[in-house]
Write a protein that holds these residues in place. Sequence first.
Motif, PDB file in Angstrom:
ATOM      1  N   PHE A 105       6.339  10.411   2.285  1.00 47.60           N
ATOM      2  CA  PHE A 105       6.194   9.409   3.339  1.00 47.60           C
ATOM      3  C   PHE A 105       6.099  10.033   4.722  1.00 47.60           C
ATOM      4  O   PHE A 105       5.710   9.363   5.675  1.00 47.60           O
ATOM      5  CB  PHE A 105       7.380   8.426   3.290  1.00 47.60           C
ATOM      6  N   LEU A 120       6.776   1.752   5.644  1.00 46.02           N
ATOM      7  CA  LEU A 120       6.033   1.945   4.398  1.00 46.02           C
ATOM      8  C   LEU A 120       6.969   2.323   3.261  1.00 46.02           C
ATOM      9  O   LEU A 120       6.844   1.831   2.139  1.00 46.02           O
ATOM     10  CB  LEU A 120       4.968   3.040   4.590  1.00 46.02           C
ATOM     11  N   MET A 121       7.928   3.213   3.556  1.00 42.89           N
ATOM     12  CA  MET A 121       8.872   3.624   2.522  1.00 42.89           C
ATOM     13  C   MET A 121       9.736   2.451   2.071  1.00 42.89           C
ATOM     14  O   MET A 121       9.943   2.242   0.872  1.00 42.89           O
ATOM     15  CB  MET A 121       9.765   4.750   3.037  1.00 42.89           C
ATOM     16  N   TYR A 124       7.774   0.085  -0.077  1.00 40.47           N
ATOM     17  CA  TYR A 124       7.516   0.643  -1.399  1.00 40.47           C
ATOM     18  C   TYR A 124       8.750   0.530  -2.294  1.00 40.47           C
ATOM     19  O   TYR A 124       8.670   0.126  -3.450  1.00 40.47           O
ATOM     20  CB  TYR A 124       7.099   2.104  -1.278  1.00 40.47           C
ATOM     21  N   ARG A 165      13.619   0.325  -7.839  1.00 47.17           N
ATOM     22  CA  ARG A 165      12.172   0.194  -7.713  1.00 47.17           C
ATOM     23  C   ARG A 165      11.560  -0.401  -8.984  1.00 47.17           C
ATOM     24  O   ARG A 165      10.719  -1.308  -8.932  1.00 47.17           O
ATOM     25  CB  ARG A 165      11.569   1.567  -7.399  1.00 47.17           C
ATOM     26  N   PRO A 215       0.079   2.052  -8.763  1.00 45.83           N
ATOM     27  CA  PRO A 215      -0.201   1.655  -7.377  1.00 45.83           C
ATOM     28  C   PRO A 215      -0.577   0.186  -7.241  1.00 45.83           C
ATOM     29  O   PRO A 215      -0.216  -0.464  -6.268  1.00 45.83           O
ATOM     30  CB  PRO A 215      -1.367   2.548  -6.977  1.00 45.83           C
ATOM     31  N   GLY A 218       2.073  -2.757  -6.453  1.00 41.37           N
ATOM     32  CA  GLY A 218       2.773  -2.920  -5.173  1.00 41.37           C
ATOM     33  C   GLY A 218       3.804  -1.881  -4.948  1.00 41.37           C
ATOM     34  O   GLY A 218       4.678  -2.066  -4.139  1.00 41.37           O
TER      35      GLY A 218
END
Length: 218
Positions: A105, A120-121, A124, A165, A215, A218
């Motif tokens: 990142f 962004l991190m 994610y 995640r 990817p 999402g």
Amino acid sequence: MGQTCCGGTHGNGLSNEEFIYQMGSVVADPALAGVVAGLTKLAEDHPYLKPTGTEYAPHPLLYWVRRCREFALAKKTQEAESCLERVTDSLEYELAQIRDAFRRFDHDDSKHLDTNEFKLMCAYIGWGTEEASVMDLDKDEKISLEEFERFVGHMGGLQQLFQHRRQRVARKQWGVDAPSIIEVGARVQAYHYTENNEKSKSLREAQVLELNVMPSNG
């Protein structure tokens, strides 16, 4: 691995200072003194590996830190050294993974995540604003590798982060019950492809062999 086996009388509820005090003089055993020094450095460099009994999300390595304390207090030097070695080796491996994740990142290789990289991190991984604000320890709106590493540790380690995640992706794709279903080794009902490379019209029982985050998910 459970952590309830280690009672307060074995060093679990002791602060680092109390533990050192109870150890007394270990000068006669340089190896045991090295274990105490190693545990002290771990507590200083990685606060999430300092047993408190009030951890938000206990890191898995805390179990072995507690075991190491038990053996040290019992003057079982070899066993204590073995536990400490296990902790340091596992921690080194996890830190290498954390550094790799951080670099993914840190697009401009600035050694910190700026506001956009940080967003962004968080997007994610699935962290919200509350978790994000806690990570920025010095409130400079930048995240250093040290801040990232400590936050991951306090959240239960990298394995717990990846699990978070996977659950987020699974809930997005299959609903709230997915985490109990989408596991390696689980038996599921799945479509398959025929010899003509066409999707089958019926379900077939299958077993999950591997989990991957694509990817497009999402």
